[in-house]
Design a protein around this motif. Structure first.
Motif, PDB file in Angstrom:
ATOM      1  N   GLY A 146     -10.380  52.978  23.582  1.00 26.96           N
ATOM      2  CA  GLY A 146     -11.230  51.863  23.441  1.00 26.96           C
ATOM      3  C   GLY A 146     -12.105  51.378  24.618  1.00 26.96           C
ATOM      4  O   GLY A 146     -13.041  51.086  24.439  1.00 26.96           O
ATOM      5  N   VAL A 149     -15.108  53.964  24.839  1.00 27.73           N
ATOM      6  CA  VAL A 149     -15.978  53.811  23.765  1.00 27.73           C
ATOM      7  C   VAL A 149     -16.755  52.551  23.806  1.00 27.73           C
ATOM      8  O   VAL A 149     -18.035  52.364  23.666  1.00 27.73           O
ATOM      9  CB  VAL A 149     -15.353  54.067  22.192  1.00 27.73           C
ATOM     10  CG1 VAL A 149     -16.460  53.697  21.286  1.00 27.73           C
ATOM     11  CG2 VAL A 149     -14.587  55.630  22.497  1.00 27.73           C
ATOM     12  N   GLU A 155     -18.391  47.466  21.346  1.00 30.09           N
ATOM     13  CA  GLU A 155     -17.278  47.084  20.369  1.00 30.09           C
ATOM     14  C   GLU A 155     -17.402  47.153  18.941  1.00 30.09           C
ATOM     15  O   GLU A 155     -16.438  47.552  18.332  1.00 30.09           O
ATOM     16  CB  GLU A 155     -17.094  45.454  20.891  1.00 30.09           C
ATOM     17  CG  GLU A 155     -16.779  45.125  22.181  1.00 30.09           C
ATOM     18  CD  GLU A 155     -16.352  43.518  22.450  1.00 30.09           C
ATOM     19  OE1 GLU A 155     -16.628  42.833  21.269  1.00 30.09           O
ATOM     20  OE2 GLU A 155     -16.192  43.343  23.513  1.00 30.09           O
ATOM     21  N   VAL A 158     -15.985  50.520  18.126  1.00 27.01           N
ATOM     22  CA  VAL A 158     -14.509  50.596  18.447  1.00 27.01           C
ATOM     23  C   VAL A 158     -13.904  50.019  17.001  1.00 27.01           C
ATOM     24  O   VAL A 158     -12.961  50.676  16.181  1.00 27.01           O
ATOM     25  CB  VAL A 158     -13.918  50.019  19.534  1.00 27.01           C
ATOM     26  CG1 VAL A 158     -12.372  49.992  19.405  1.00 27.01           C
ATOM     27  CG2 VAL A 158     -14.400  50.936  20.712  1.00 27.01           C
ATOM     28  N   VAL A 162     -13.660  53.540  15.279  1.00 21.53           N
ATOM     29  CA  VAL A 162     -12.691  54.108  15.696  1.00 21.53           C
ATOM     30  C   VAL A 162     -11.188  53.678  15.458  1.00 21.53           C
ATOM     31  O   VAL A 162     -10.249  54.627  15.028  1.00 21.53           O
ATOM     32  CB  VAL A 162     -12.820  54.292  17.448  1.00 21.53           C
ATOM     33  CG1 VAL A 162     -11.623  54.887  18.001  1.00 21.53           C
ATOM     34  CG2 VAL A 162     -14.179  54.708  17.680  1.00 21.53           C
ATOM     35  N   ASP A 163     -11.166  52.273  15.479  1.00 24.03           N
ATOM     36  CA  ASP A 163      -9.951  51.653  15.270  1.00 24.03           C
ATOM     37  C   ASP A 163      -9.273  51.929  13.826  1.00 24.03           C
ATOM     38  O   ASP A 163      -8.159  52.093  13.807  1.00 24.03           O
ATOM     39  CB  ASP A 163     -10.006  50.299  15.330  1.00 24.03           C
ATOM     40  CG  ASP A 163      -9.405  49.757  16.713  1.00 24.03           C
ATOM     41  OD1 ASP A 163      -8.675  50.612  17.434  1.00 24.03           O
ATOM     42  OD2 ASP A 163      -9.660  48.539  17.110  1.00 24.03           O
ATOM     43  N   ALA A 174      -7.348  51.727  19.298  1.00 23.01           N
ATOM     44  CA  ALA A 174      -7.945  52.312  20.397  1.00 23.01           C
ATOM     45  C   ALA A 174      -7.990  51.721  21.807  1.00 23.01           C
ATOM     46  O   ALA A 174      -8.115  52.457  22.880  1.00 23.01           O
ATOM     47  CB  ALA A 174      -9.516  52.436  20.004  1.00 23.01           C
TER      48      ALA A 174
END
Length: 450
Positions: A146, A149, A155, A158, A162-163, A174
């Motif tokens: 996290g 990225v 943010e 993420v 990603v999360d 992350a």
């Protein structure tokens, strides 16, 4: 001469270790396995839901890794491997469904267009400009995924891309998992001199192929578990081990009833917390490392609903951070695997690191599942069968520096003892099989050739 081996823990790692011991040593090995559970398999569990076998723990494996296909072939089960239909997953973000972005690595984009519609224009511009920003990276670095990225892309990438993937795999975020554990190929590209995060993602993206990413087993993981029990010829003691002592180069194990069991070699296939309890007396270095690995709990609510429900033709939904849902992921199992006829099966996963669901009843969890289905899909369903499966402290958290912790843990054990499990080199079944094989190789080397 017959050598005796004790395997403590009856999950996939313990069963794979028992199988490999037998396959390597043949009839010269006496293999005893200890596990107090009502059935073997650990977090692999197949239940019958509306007359259909369905996995309520792990349900799939990475098919591009060789371990599971090779083991299935070894056991004569190659024809039981099945592949998904190819329908794509979705992401639920900002109260809407979005296609899972293509051209990403663990949700990290190689180009801004991958995330168009999922993040705002300012974030897209930031992604586009990232290759021109200086990158500070020293080979061997292991920040949280996290942090890396957010610094490079912001943010929203993420939280929205990603999360959802990291939460589905680790029940974490992350912001807590290390780059090297979560995306080793990305770390390798950065170590090799990638000039930006965009460059690293492009280098690390797998080569395009028609081969499916995931696989499953027809009939569920129970098919594999039963085959491993049979092939290993193990003797199962349905009891917990409460103590382990070194004894003249071997081991003496004490069970919950006070029984004592001798072994030449020992494989510990246990969660980190249990490993701490059993090794602190004879292997404090191992216990200290294991104590540094926290775990998350999760719950799977598996449902069978009448066929014909108006779900989209997708494999499921991953939930972005900050959404007002209880579930972190929804799998449309029948559509993902092409199960036709009869009720439609789906499953919802709940629980993230630091979150406790112990005080939430099965009825409440089922109500959450039905409410989330209504919110996400606009579909109200009446299930014909429900199974709620709780997995307490079953998902280890791979924090930055995890590889060093795992190495310390292994190095802290005597030569005739080894460890296997989902907290070492990866939480998926392929990684568990590889770790079990490694553990067996170490113990055999010490007991047979040592």
């Amino acid at each position: 001469m017959t050598l005796s081996y004790c395997v403590v823990g009856g999950g996939i790692s313990g069963l794979a270790a028992a199988h490999r011991l037998r396959a390597t040593l043949g009839d010269t090995a006496d293999i005893t396995l200890f596990d107090p559970a009502d059935r073997l398999g650990g977090v692999l569990r197949t239940e019958t839901i509306a007359g259909v076998p369905a996995d309520v723990g792990a349900e799939a494996f990475i098919a591009r890794r060789p371990e599971v296909p090779a083991l299935l072939a070894e056991l004569g089960l190659a024809d039981r491997q099945c592949t998904p239909t190819g329908v794509r997953p979705l992401i639920y973000s900002d109260g809407r469904l979005h296609p899972l972005p293509a051209g990403t690595l663990a949700g990290i984009p190689a180009a801004p267009e991958s995330l168009r519609g999922l993040v705002d224009e300012a974030t897209l511009a930031r992604i586009a400009a990232e290759p021109d920003r200086p990158l500070s990276w020293t080979p061997g670095d292991d920040p949280t995924l996290g942090a890396l990225v957010v610094d490079r892309f912001g943010e929203q990438v993420v939280a929205r891309s990603v999360d959802p993937l990291i939460g589905g795999v680790y029940a974490g975020s992350a912001g807590s998992v290390g780059v090297r554990a979560a995306v080793p190929g990305l770390a390798a590209a950065l170590d090799a001199g990638a000039t930006s995060l965009t460059d690293a993602v492009r280098r690390a993206l797998p080569t395009a192929t028609d081969a499916p990413v995931f696989g499953a087993i027809s009939g569920g993981y129970a098919v594999l578990l039963d085959a491993l029990v049979g092939s290993s010829g193990l003797r199962w003691h349905q009891t917990a081990i409460t103590g382990i002592e070194p004894d003249r180069g071997g081991w003496v194990l004490t069970d919950a009833a006070g029984g004592r069991h001798a072994a030449d070699g020992l494989v510990l296939a246990l969660p980190p917390a249990r490993l701490v309890e059993l090794t602190r007396g004879f292997a404090p270095r191992c216990a200290g490392a294991a104590a540094r690995i926290p775990s998350a709990s999760s719950v799977v609510v598996a449902l069978a609903v009448p066929a014909g429900a108006a779900f989209p033709d997708n494999s499921g939904v991953l939930v972005a951070g900050g959404e007002r849902l209880h579930a972190k992921a929804i799998t449309l199992s029948s559509r993902k695997w092409g199960w036709a006829g009869g009720p439609e099966l789906l499953r919802l996963s709940f629980g993230r690191f630091g979150e406790s669901l112990a005080g939430v009843s099965d009825a409440e969890l089922t109500a959450w599942a039905l409410a989330d289905l209504k919110t996400v899909f606009g579909v109200a369903v009446e299930p014909v069968d429900v199974r709620v499966q709780r997995w307490d402290a079953a998902l280890p958290q791979y924090r930055p520096g995890h590889a060093e912790v795992a190495a310390e843990l292994r190095a802290g054990l005597p030569a005739t003892a080894a460890v296997a499990g989902n907290f070492l080199d990866g939480i998926g079944v392929p990684a568990c099989l590889a770790a079990a094989d490694s553990a067996v190789a170490k113990v055999i080397s010490a007991t047979v050739t040592g």
